[in-house]
Design a protein around this motif. Sequence first.
Motif, PDB file in Angstrom:
ATOM      1  N   THR A 191       0.837  -1.197   0.000  1.00 18.51           N
ATOM      2  CA  THR A 191       0.000   0.000   0.000  1.00 18.51           C
ATOM      3  C   THR A 191       0.870   1.243   0.000  1.00 18.51           C
ATOM      4  O   THR A 191       1.836   1.337   0.762  1.00 18.51           O
ATOM      5  CB  THR A 191      -0.917   0.033   1.238  1.00 18.51           C
ATOM      6  OG1 THR A 191      -1.709  -1.157   1.253  1.00 18.51           O
ATOM      7  CG2 THR A 191      -1.831   1.245   1.205  1.00 18.51           C
ATOM      8  N   VAL A 192       0.525   2.235  -0.835  1.00 17.66           N
ATOM      9  CA  VAL A 192       1.280   3.484  -0.892  1.00 17.66           C
ATOM     10  C   VAL A 192       0.744   4.438   0.173  1.00 17.66           C
ATOM     11  O   VAL A 192      -0.462   4.682   0.252  1.00 17.66           O
ATOM     12  CB  VAL A 192       1.176   4.136  -2.288  1.00 17.66           C
ATOM     13  CG1 VAL A 192       1.979   5.443  -2.321  1.00 17.66           C
ATOM     14  CG2 VAL A 192       1.689   3.183  -3.361  1.00 17.66           C
ATOM     15  N   ARG A 193       1.654   4.938   0.990  1.00 17.09           N
ATOM     16  CA  ARG A 193       1.293   5.878   2.050  1.00 17.09           C
ATOM     17  C   ARG A 193       2.236   7.075   2.000  1.00 17.09           C
ATOM     18  O   ARG A 193       3.222   7.075   1.271  1.00 17.09           O
ATOM     19  CB  ARG A 193       1.376   5.201   3.423  1.00 17.09           C
ATOM     20  CG  ARG A 193       0.397   4.056   3.619  1.00 17.09           C
ATOM     21  CD  ARG A 193       0.489   3.515   5.042  1.00 17.09           C
ATOM     22  NE  ARG A 193      -0.524   2.510   5.325  1.00 17.09           N
ATOM     23  CZ  ARG A 193      -0.373   1.207   5.120  1.00 17.09           C
ATOM     24  NH1 ARG A 193       0.768   0.758   4.611  1.00 17.09           N
ATOM     25  NH2 ARG A 193      -1.338   0.355   5.409  1.00 17.09           N
ATOM     26  N   THR A 194       1.929   8.082   2.815  1.00 17.16           N
ATOM     27  CA  THR A 194       2.730   9.307   2.875  1.00 17.16           C
ATOM     28  C   THR A 194       3.400   9.414   4.232  1.00 17.16           C
ATOM     29  O   THR A 194       2.743   9.220   5.270  1.00 17.16           O
ATOM     30  CB  THR A 194       1.851  10.541   2.621  1.00 17.16           C
ATOM     31  OG1 THR A 194       1.228  10.419   1.335  1.00 17.16           O
ATOM     32  CG2 THR A 194       2.681  11.820   2.642  1.00 17.16           C
ATOM     33  N   TYR A 195       4.682   9.740   4.220  1.00 15.49           N
ATOM     34  CA  TYR A 195       5.466   9.854   5.449  1.00 15.49           C
ATOM     35  C   TYR A 195       6.179  11.206   5.464  1.00 15.49           C
ATOM     36  O   TYR A 195       6.721  11.640   4.455  1.00 15.49           O
ATOM     37  CB  TYR A 195       6.504   8.735   5.540  1.00 15.49           C
ATOM     38  CG  TYR A 195       5.899   7.356   5.482  1.00 15.49           C
ATOM     39  CD1 TYR A 195       5.527   6.683   6.643  1.00 15.49           C
ATOM     40  CD2 TYR A 195       5.684   6.719   4.256  1.00 15.49           C
ATOM     41  CE1 TYR A 195       4.961   5.415   6.589  1.00 15.49           C
ATOM     42  CE2 TYR A 195       5.116   5.454   4.192  1.00 15.49           C
ATOM     43  CZ  TYR A 195       4.756   4.812   5.360  1.00 15.49           C
ATOM     44  OH  TYR A 195       4.187   3.563   5.308  1.00 15.49           O
ATOM     45  N   ARG A 222      -2.181  14.656  -5.425  1.00 13.98           N
ATOM     46  CA  ARG A 222      -3.447  15.379  -5.522  1.00 13.98           C
ATOM     47  C   ARG A 222      -4.541  14.616  -4.783  1.00 13.98           C
ATOM     48  O   ARG A 222      -5.297  15.202  -3.984  1.00 13.98           O
ATOM     49  CB  ARG A 222      -3.832  15.573  -6.982  1.00 13.98           C
ATOM     50  CG  ARG A 222      -5.078  16.420  -7.192  1.00 13.98           C
ATOM     51  CD  ARG A 222      -5.548  16.390  -8.639  1.00 13.98           C
ATOM     52  NE  ARG A 222      -5.950  15.053  -9.060  1.00 13.98           N
ATOM     53  CZ  ARG A 222      -7.118  14.493  -8.730  1.00 13.98           C
ATOM     54  NH1 ARG A 222      -7.995  15.153  -7.973  1.00 13.98           N
ATOM     55  NH2 ARG A 222      -7.409  13.287  -9.138  1.00 13.98           N
ATOM     56  N   GLU A 223      -4.645  13.313  -5.033  1.00 11.83           N
ATOM     57  CA  GLU A 223      -5.688  12.512  -4.393  1.00 11.83           C
ATOM     58  C   GLU A 223      -5.467  12.413  -2.889  1.00 11.83           C
ATOM     59  O   GLU A 223      -6.413  12.540  -2.096  1.00 11.83           O
ATOM     60  CB  GLU A 223      -5.727  11.112  -5.015  1.00 11.83           C
ATOM     61  CG  GLU A 223      -6.187  11.104  -6.470  1.00 11.83           C
ATOM     62  CD  GLU A 223      -6.196   9.710  -7.051  1.00 11.83           C
ATOM     63  OE1 GLU A 223      -5.798   8.759  -6.316  1.00 11.83           O
ATOM     64  OE2 GLU A 223      -6.575   9.556  -8.227  1.00 11.83           O
ATOM     65  N   TRP A 224      -4.214  12.197  -2.488  1.00  4.55           N
ATOM     66  CA  TRP A 224      -3.915  12.079  -1.069  1.00  4.55           C
ATOM     67  C   TRP A 224      -4.215  13.388  -0.343  1.00  4.55           C
ATOM     68  O   TRP A 224      -4.754  13.385   0.766  1.00  4.55           O
ATOM     69  CB  TRP A 224      -2.455  11.690  -0.862  1.00  4.55           C
ATOM     70  CG  TRP A 224      -2.108  11.471   0.582  1.00  4.55           C
ATOM     71  CD1 TRP A 224      -2.244  10.314   1.305  1.00  4.55           C
ATOM     72  CD2 TRP A 224      -1.607  12.453   1.507  1.00  4.55           C
ATOM     73  NE1 TRP A 224      -1.848  10.520   2.610  1.00  4.55           N
ATOM     74  CE2 TRP A 224      -1.455  11.821   2.764  1.00  4.55           C
ATOM     75  CE3 TRP A 224      -1.268  13.797   1.383  1.00  4.55           C
ATOM     76  CZ2 TRP A 224      -0.968  12.484   3.886  1.00  4.55           C
ATOM     77  CZ3 TRP A 224      -0.794  14.475   2.505  1.00  4.55           C
ATOM     78  CH2 TRP A 224      -0.649  13.824   3.735  1.00  4.55           C
ATOM     79  N   SER A 225      -3.892  14.523  -0.948  1.00  8.52           N
ATOM     80  CA  SER A 225      -4.130  15.827  -0.333  1.00  8.52           C
ATOM     81  C   SER A 225      -5.612  16.054  -0.114  1.00  8.52           C
ATOM     82  O   SER A 225      -6.032  16.580   0.934  1.00  8.52           O
ATOM     83  CB  SER A 225      -3.544  16.946  -1.202  1.00  8.52           C
ATOM     84  OG  SER A 225      -2.146  16.819  -1.321  1.00  8.52           O
ATOM     85  N   GLU A 226      -6.424  15.684  -1.097  1.00 10.05           N
ATOM     86  CA  GLU A 226      -7.874  15.851  -0.960  1.00 10.05           C
ATOM     87  C   GLU A 226      -8.409  15.001   0.188  1.00 10.05           C
ATOM     88  O   GLU A 226      -9.228  15.463   0.995  1.00 10.05           O
ATOM     89  CB  GLU A 226      -8.574  15.475  -2.266  1.00 10.05           C
ATOM     90  CG  GLU A 226      -8.339  16.469  -3.393  1.00 10.05           C
ATOM     91  CD  GLU A 226      -9.024  16.054  -4.676  1.00 10.05           C
ATOM     92  OE1 GLU A 226      -9.615  14.937  -4.692  1.00 10.05           O
ATOM     93  OE2 GLU A 226      -8.967  16.809  -5.663  1.00 10.05           O
ATOM     94  N   GLN A 227      -7.940  13.763   0.276  1.00 11.95           N
ATOM     95  CA  GLN A 227      -8.395  12.885   1.350  1.00 11.95           C
ATOM     96  C   GLN A 227      -7.919  13.384   2.709  1.00 11.95           C
ATOM     97  O   GLN A 227      -8.662  13.349   3.700  1.00 11.95           O
ATOM     98  CB  GLN A 227      -7.894  11.464   1.099  1.00 11.95           C
ATOM     99  CG  GLN A 227      -8.483  10.816  -0.137  1.00 11.95           C
ATOM    100  CD  GLN A 227      -7.775   9.534  -0.518  1.00 11.95           C
ATOM    101  OE1 GLN A 227      -6.909   9.045   0.224  1.00 11.95           O
ATOM    102  NE2 GLN A 227      -8.115   8.971  -1.673  1.00 11.95           N
TER     103      GLN A 227
END
Length: 321
Positions: A191-195, A222-227
């Motif tokens: 799974t791709v996540r942000t750290y 873009r998608e991660w920022s919206e979520q």
Amino acid sequence: MRASRLLSVLLLLQNRGRMTADELAAELEVSVRTVYRDIEALSAAGVPVYADRGRMGGYQLVGGYRTRLTGLTEEEAQALALAGLPIAAAELGLGTVLAAAQLKLYAALPAELRERAGELAQRFFLDVPGWFRGIESLPRLAEVAQAVWEGRRIATRYRRWDNTEADRVLEPLGLVLKAGNWYLAARANGTVRTYRVSRIDSLEPGEPFDRPADFDLAEYWREWSEQFEQRMYPRVAVVRLSRLGRDLVPFYLGAVGARALRECRDEPDEDGWLRVELPVEPGAPALGELLRFGPELQVLEPADLRAEVAAAVARMGASYG
């Protein structure tokens, strides 16, 4: 290393004309004594360097001498992607590499274009970090960037938001600079996540991995920022804002508040107050955000938030007698 520096001296003199030893030393981050030795080496190699002695003196190339040794190294070519972000390049450990690449590009330009490029650099500058924010400590950023570029797994000790730590093996896919903060998009357990890079306390590079061919960093961010925004601002507060309050919204609530103002279709009333629906954080953070506006904001709904703000204002008034 010295050969690269000698070429940099030559390109600096070619691009900028006369330069003093102190100026060359500052540009190359070496001592003045080293500059003297480099100038002697260039002269011995047949480069026509002329020295003006005295307090106003300096070095320059004689007779319009120009070199064509302007080929970019692989590192320099990569660094050009950050040409508009000198601070970011420095944080990634590419500051001197980027400077060398830009020198070579300037040297390859005709005189008129080179002058115009120099003028542009003196008129426009991009300062990435926001106001009133300290610079994050990023001891692992260069190592993370290297792992991203080489496509290598990294074994990390990651400090979560609550200060607990976790050991994680990450497959780094890309780095994003957002408002002065660096974030890593990485795959963990499929799974791709942000750290947040500043929370990586230790790092060990591992074996290469197969990067997903369909991964698009810009689209992912873009998608991660919206979520992330939806998670951060799950509530909506209906408020009235004065003219000054509306001016303060972008400073106190950032892009989220500014967008709410733009999307508002109401008109100010006769006193200049505007009814706006503002996204707010849950719990205590929402109370703190709204109280920052002082008398320039009035909460209308929801009733529980209005009551919380009113109670906080009453307590503040009581503390002042």
